[in-house]
Design an enzyme around this catalytic site. Structure first.
Site, PDB file in Angstrom:
ATOM      1  N   ASP A  19       8.006   0.064  -7.582  1.00  0.00           N
ATOM      2  CA  ASP A  19       8.078  -1.198  -8.310  1.00  0.00           C
ATOM      3  C   ASP A  19       6.875  -1.310  -9.239  1.00  0.00           C
ATOM      4  O   ASP A  19       5.806  -0.742  -8.975  1.00  0.00           O
ATOM      5  CB  ASP A  19       8.045  -2.383  -7.330  1.00  0.00           C
ATOM      6  CG  ASP A  19       9.175  -2.349  -6.312  1.00  0.00           C
ATOM      7  OD1 ASP A  19      10.139  -1.606  -6.532  1.00  0.00           O
ATOM      8  OD2 ASP A  19       9.076  -3.071  -5.313  1.00  0.00           O
ATOM      9  N   TYR A  77       4.982   4.592   2.949  1.00  0.00           N
ATOM     10  CA  TYR A  77       4.349   3.514   2.190  1.00  0.00           C
ATOM     11  C   TYR A  77       3.355   2.766   3.071  1.00  0.00           C
ATOM     12  O   TYR A  77       3.603   2.554   4.267  1.00  0.00           O
ATOM     13  CB  TYR A  77       5.391   2.536   1.654  1.00  0.00           C
ATOM     14  CG  TYR A  77       6.058   2.987   0.375  1.00  0.00           C
ATOM     15  CD1 TYR A  77       5.543   2.631  -0.862  1.00  0.00           C
ATOM     16  CD2 TYR A  77       7.199   3.783   0.407  1.00  0.00           C
ATOM     17  CE1 TYR A  77       6.150   3.057  -2.044  1.00  0.00           C
ATOM     18  CE2 TYR A  77       7.808   4.205  -0.763  1.00  0.00           C
ATOM     19  CZ  TYR A  77       7.281   3.837  -1.983  1.00  0.00           C
ATOM     20  OH  TYR A  77       7.877   4.264  -3.143  1.00  0.00           O
TER      21      TYR A  77
END
Length: 224
Positions: A19, A77
């Protein structure tokens, strides 16, 4: 690359996209390139030409069939939640003012492990993109003035990790029961979207390929 090698045509393939505003500690990319420069020299010259917020850690030769995205077997992540206000670390954390119950967050995180339908955790069109994702690990741990979250999975949907983080923080605040987090899987719900965590605290931590060791300590991306 053109400036350093003098070659005009090449294609760079990354292991995945993130993102806008998300950081990467160890993104992996590949390209086909004919050059006489040794890998270390090529890395040094490219870093001299790149913007200050991009840094090549290493360049190594790969087999001609290697593909950075298709050959990856998992991605990791890291999300950093700050439990206190920080001036210098603001671009790399999400400051949450409320006390967080890490044990409640861990209880809720267990529901995300396994193969589940994360349609409520993304803006992707479920009719066009499969929202089934295999999540291998969701770890939550305190570290000084941070709460660290690690999510490891086969792949991730757009905004998925940020929405998982937002839901777990809501559980940690006491505003959502752990069972309520589990109930968001496999159905449509507007709640994860409303709880989307800021991009600032999220880092693509690692990309795994066949044979890579999976064990690595959960620690902050930066000392803040």
């Amino acid at each position: 690359m053109r400036e350093v090698t003098g070659r005009d045509r090449f294609e760079l393939h990354g292991a995945g996209r993130t993102d806008a505003g998300v950081h990467a500690l160890a993104q992996v990319a590949h390209l086909d390139l004919a050059t006489t420069l040794p890998p270390a020299t090529l890395a040094s010259r490219l870093n001299d030409a790149l913007p200050a917020d991009i840094n090549i850690l290493e360049i190594r030769p790969a087999g001609h069939r290697f593909h950075a995205r298709r050959d990856a077997v998992a991605r990791s992540y890291l999300y950093q939640v700050s439990t206190r206000r920080t001036a210098f670390g603001k671009p790399f954390v999400w400051w949450v003012r409320d006390p967080l119950d890490v044990d409640r967050m861990r209880d809720a995180a267990r529901a995300f492990i396994g193969r589940h339908d994360f349609r409520a955790f993304t803006d992707a069109d479920a009719a066009e993109v499969s929202t089934m994702v295999q999540v291998e690990e969701v770890a939550v741990a305190p570290h000084a003035h941070l709460v660290l979250l690690r999510v490891v999975g086969s792949h991730f949907l757009w905004k998925m990790v940020r929405r998982m983080t937002g839901v777990l923080v809501e559980v940690g605040r006491g505003r959502l029961d752990p069972e309520g987090a589990a109930a968001l899987l496999g159905r449509e719900s507007p709640l994860p979207a409303r709880l989307t965590a800021p991009a600032s605290g999220l880092f693509l931590e690692r990309v795994f390929y066949p044979g890579d060791p999976r064990e690595h300590p959960l620690r902050p991306a930066l000392n803040i």
